[in-house]
Design a protein around this motif. Sequence first.
Motif, PDB file in Angstrom:
ATOM      1  N   UNK A  27      57.746   7.538  93.685  1.00  0.00           N
ATOM      2  CA  UNK A  27      58.177   6.282  94.282  1.00  0.00           C
ATOM      3  C   UNK A  27      57.577   6.158  95.664  1.00  0.00           C
ATOM      4  N   UNK A  28      57.743   4.999  96.265  1.00  0.00           N
ATOM      5  CA  UNK A  28      57.222   4.825  97.617  1.00  0.00           C
ATOM      6  C   UNK A  28      57.996   5.743  98.566  1.00  0.00           C
ATOM      7  N   UNK A  29      57.476   5.967  99.776  1.00  0.00           N
ATOM      8  CA  UNK A  29      58.189   6.837 100.707  1.00  0.00           C
ATOM      9  C   UNK A  29      59.596   6.335 101.008  1.00  0.00           C
ATOM     10  N   UNK A  30      60.523   7.302 101.141  1.00  0.00           N
ATOM     11  CA  UNK A  30      61.865   7.049 101.651  1.00  0.00           C
ATOM     12  C   UNK A  30      62.765   6.252 100.711  1.00  0.00           C
ATOM     13  N   UNK A  31      62.602   6.424  99.398  1.00  0.00           N
ATOM     14  CA  UNK A  31      63.534   5.771  98.465  1.00  0.00           C
ATOM     15  C   UNK A  31      64.620   6.736  97.974  1.00  0.00           C
ATOM     16  N   UNK A  32      64.573   8.002  98.436  1.00  0.00           N
ATOM     17  CA  UNK A  32      65.619   8.953  98.060  1.00  0.00           C
ATOM     18  C   UNK A  32      65.225   9.941  96.985  1.00  0.00           C
ATOM     19  N   UNK A 104      58.360  10.789  83.596  1.00  0.00           N
ATOM     20  CA  UNK A 104      58.258  10.314  84.978  1.00  0.00           C
ATOM     21  C   UNK A 104      59.525   9.550  85.330  1.00  0.00           C
ATOM     22  N   UNK A 105      60.100   9.869  86.498  1.00  0.00           N
ATOM     23  CA  UNK A 105      61.175   9.062  87.069  1.00  0.00           C
ATOM     24  C   UNK A 105      60.568   8.216  88.182  1.00  0.00           C
ATOM     25  N   UNK A 106      60.581   6.902  88.013  1.00  0.00           N
ATOM     26  CA  UNK A 106      60.083   5.999  89.050  1.00  0.00           C
ATOM     27  C   UNK A 106      61.298   5.488  89.814  1.00  0.00           C
ATOM     28  N   UNK A 107      61.437   5.938  91.060  1.00  0.00           N
ATOM     29  CA  UNK A 107      62.637   5.665  91.849  1.00  0.00           C
ATOM     30  C   UNK A 107      62.402   4.472  92.765  1.00  0.00           C
ATOM     31  N   UNK A 108      63.337   3.525  92.724  1.00  0.00           N
ATOM     32  CA  UNK A 108      63.273   2.361  93.609  1.00  0.00           C
ATOM     33  C   UNK A 108      64.639   2.160  94.257  1.00  0.00           C
ATOM     34  N   UNK A 115      55.407  -4.553  98.089  1.00  0.00           N
ATOM     35  CA  UNK A 115      54.052  -4.194  97.673  1.00  0.00           C
ATOM     36  C   UNK A 115      53.914  -2.686  97.521  1.00  0.00           C
ATOM     37  N   UNK A 116      54.611  -1.936  98.380  1.00  0.00           N
ATOM     38  CA  UNK A 116      54.514  -0.473  98.313  1.00  0.00           C
ATOM     39  C   UNK A 116      55.010   0.051  96.964  1.00  0.00           C
ATOM     40  N   UNK A 117      56.112  -0.538  96.433  1.00  0.00           N
ATOM     41  CA  UNK A 117      56.601  -0.134  95.104  1.00  0.00           C
ATOM     42  C   UNK A 117      55.549  -0.422  94.039  1.00  0.00           C
ATOM     43  N   UNK A 118      54.961  -1.604  94.131  1.00  0.00           N
ATOM     44  CA  UNK A 118      54.003  -2.006  93.098  1.00  0.00           C
ATOM     45  C   UNK A 118      52.723  -1.170  93.140  1.00  0.00           C
ATOM     46  N   UNK A 119      52.344  -0.706  94.318  1.00  0.00           N
ATOM     47  CA  UNK A 119      51.153   0.149  94.409  1.00  0.00           C
ATOM     48  C   UNK A 119      51.385   1.492  93.721  1.00  0.00           C
ATOM     49  N   UNK A 120      52.604   2.016  93.852  1.00  0.00           N
ATOM     50  CA  UNK A 120      52.920   3.252  93.135  1.00  0.00           C
ATOM     51  C   UNK A 120      53.004   2.975  91.644  1.00  0.00           C
ATOM     52  N   UNK A 121      53.603   1.853  91.279  1.00  0.00           N
ATOM     53  CA  UNK A 121      53.712   1.468  89.875  1.00  0.00           C
ATOM     54  C   UNK A 121      52.337   1.372  89.218  1.00  0.00           C
ATOM     55  N   UNK A 122      51.345   0.930  89.993  1.00  0.00           N
ATOM     56  CA  UNK A 122      49.986   0.788  89.464  1.00  0.00           C
ATOM     57  C   UNK A 122      49.368   2.133  89.099  1.00  0.00           C
TER      58      UNK A 122
END
Length: 307
Positions: A27-32, A104-108, A115-122
């Motif tokens: 996930x993007x930085x700092x989502x836990x 994969x666990x994608x954490x949001x 945009x940062x979430x979507x860049x990781x999603x890509x």
Amino acid sequence: MTDSDLDSNLEIDTLSAFKCGTIAIVGRPNVGKSTLLNHILGMKLAITSRKAQTTRHRLLGIHTTEDTQFLFVDTPGFQQKHLNTLNKGLNKTVTQVLTEVDVVLFVIEPMKLGEADRKVLALLSDKPPTILVVNKSDLMGDKGNLLPLIQDFDLEFPFTDIVPVSAKKSLNLDELLHTIRKYLPEQAAIYAEDELTDKNERFLAAELVREKIFRLVGDELPYAVAVEIEKFEVVGNLRRIFVAIIVDKDSQKPMLIGKSGEKMKQISTEARQDMEKLFGGKVYLETWVKVKGGWADDERALKSLGY
């Protein structure tokens, strides 16, 4: 024996078969992500702070139950600024992990889809199975508020499951583990039942010192700091640990040391207390600051620091 009896026996065998597999937490930085790992393990293994990209290393957390061994890989947050040699390497770690795991666990965070979430999603592909983990869902109030969020993400990526949790409050983590287990391969445990990580105590000690720097020092300085264990001795139940804190410039030293050494004393005291909890014994900790200009862009220095 009837066909229904045979089907029933097969179902029981499947449920009781031991499973073991790897799970990437991304996930993007700092989502836990690190907080999620710590609460699943029931102990503080991964360091955390309010600052983005506290995690720099690939860290394996092992959670073993009667029928499953979950091998969680906590990854650095995918970094889109501060792109020095260090952070380019960390991003490479994230993309490499995604090709090597079973799930994969994608954490949001809810209501924070940027945009940062979507860049990781890509970076993700439809293999391996990917579970959308909506962290901090307890802050949403009415659970109906989650539905638009879930629908938006479901249109963008073929998630196999969507599980709302609160890592900090340990809410719905059993449901998350149950969901993960469905996708793990049937095989024997890789690690012993009482093992919690593949990292040694030297690594964990360095990480705890770095965590205190992230928590106690100003916004930018922690990103210019590295921690090196110069000596680690075990004498009976006492661990004697000698730590060099590496900075990029001479001007950064006084920021870490503080007036009359108070900041360094606080960093050392809090790190030592956490080490004693983690290691289950007394710790003598000695810290000092060293200047090594350009360390974050020096491949040889990064390698010596374990990156």
